[in-house]
Scaffold this active site. Structure first.
Site, PDB file in Angstrom:
ATOM      1  N   THR A  62      -2.089  -2.712  -1.294  1.00 42.23           N
ATOM      2  CA  THR A  62      -1.330  -3.956  -1.115  1.00 42.23           C
ATOM      3  C   THR A  62      -1.622  -4.886  -2.280  1.00 42.23           C
ATOM      4  OG1 THR A  62      -1.382  -3.784   1.278  1.00 42.23           O
ATOM      5  CG2 THR A  62      -1.149  -5.997   0.381  1.00 42.23           C
ATOM      6  N   GLY A  90      -6.061  -4.562   2.495  1.00 43.93           N
ATOM      7  CA  GLY A  90      -6.960  -3.738   3.298  1.00 43.93           C
ATOM      8  C   GLY A  90      -6.329  -3.350   4.624  1.00 43.93           C
TER       9      GLY A  90
HETATM   10  N1  GLY Z   1      -2.793  -4.663   4.384  1.00 43.99           N
HETATM   11  C1  GLY Z   1      -1.576  -3.985   4.479  1.00 43.99           C
HETATM   12  C2  GLY Z   1      -1.293  -3.415   5.792  1.00 43.99           C
HETATM   13  O1  GLY Z   1      -2.196  -3.106   6.548  1.00 43.99           O
HETATM   14  O2  GLY Z   1      -0.126  -3.270   6.105  1.00 43.99           O
END
Ligand code: GLY
Length: 300
Positions: A168, A220
């Site tokens: 991400t 995360g």
């Molecule tokens: N941090 C991105 C997700 O878990 O979708």
């Protein structure tokens, strides 16, 4: 104010062979965006621009290069937030868009809405004139191979995937006027259930910005980040702690109470940078006091 910019490109056990691409990607986002902040562009414009660049980069799990869900589709989530007004825009489970964060930016000015999902978000994208791509234009060989491997893995458990990739992306900026903003964009998790939405588009979880304290963006394991509202927690911690400590305390809580892994980047209202992660590695880059991009793969 002296402008500030920090971006991240995921927190996980980034393999050695991907390190160069991650460093290059986060450095490029800062190198292209920070001069605009120096020329007077707003924090909101800067975080959108920086995240657009990361969405275009196939290295990361956002826009092009996103993970495929359990049915082999790409579903994208994004958030943008303005620390001056606390206004935000968000979209989730959108498809065929290279820049979901820009659709989130348009949702900030929605007529009676700020957060749109799925088909309704795509209808809004068409109303706004966004180009819908052939899904293949977002797909990379790397993600297709991962999808095939996970699809054929009879022992697959989603939670286990989080010892795996988590790319991400996000950006936090402070502009000349002292306004803060954050933006976060993701393709979610590998082999996620269709319609699964994690932390990234949720205010307080995937991002938060408030000129009174600071701004943050997270990466995360979304289900854990949601439990502790990681970015709001990091911003609350700025009330008394340094930016580094605020980020560190928030990530401690992510593990202690959220039972999960990830990382967060922060800028305080005074322009101090903070970052922390509890994963083996995290990719990020900030502009230093001379405006030079400083990319890191930080190792725990
Ligand atoms: N941090 C991105 C997700 O878990 O979708």
């Amino acid at each position: 104010m002296e402008p500030k910019l920090i971006v991240h490109g995921g927190a996980w056990d980034i393999p050695d062979e991907f390190v160069e691409d991650h460093l290059r990607g986060v450095e490029h986002a800062v190198a292209e965006t920070f001069p605009l902040l120096q020329q007077g562009c707003s924090a909101l414009d800067a975080v959108e621009k920086a995240v657009n660049l990361l969405e275009e980069d196939p290295t990361f799990d956002a826009g092009r290069g996103s993970f495929l869900n359990a049915e082999g589709d790409i579903e994208l989530d994004a958030l943008i937030m303005d620390g001056a007004t606390l206004d935000f825009g968000a979209v989730c489970a959108v498809r065929n868009l290279l820049h979901p964060v820009s659709l989130a930016r348009r949702a900030m000015h929605g007529d009676g809405f700020r957060f749109l999902a799925g088909q309704g978000a795509m209808q809004f994208a068409r109303e706004c004139g966004f180009q819908e791509l052939d899904p293949c234009e977002l797909l990379t060989e790397r993600e297709l191979a991962l999808y095939r491997r996970l699809r054929d893995d009879r022992d697959f458990q989603p939670i286990k995937a989080f010892s795996g990739p988590s790319d991400t992306v996000g950006a936090v900026a402070l502009d000349h006027d002292g306004n803060l903003a954050c933006a976060t964009s993701t393709g979610g998790t590998p082999r996620k259930h269709p319609g699964r939405v994690g932390d990234s588009p949720i205010v307080g979880a995937g991002g938060y910005a408030d000129n009174e304290f600071g701004a943050a963006s997270a990466t995360g394991y979304g289900e854990s980040i949601l439990r502790v509202l990681l970015c709001r927690t990091a911003c609350d911690n700025l009330n008394g702690a340094s930016a580094m400590d605020a980020a560190g305390l928030a990530v401690n809580r992510l593990l202690d109470r959220g039972k999960g892994y990830g990382g967060v980047i922060v800028i305080s209202r005074d322009g101090e940078y903070g970052y922390a992660h509890n994963t083996p590695r995290m990719a990020f880059c900030h502009a230093d006091e001379n405006g030079v991009p400083r990319p890191f793969i930080r190792i725990n």
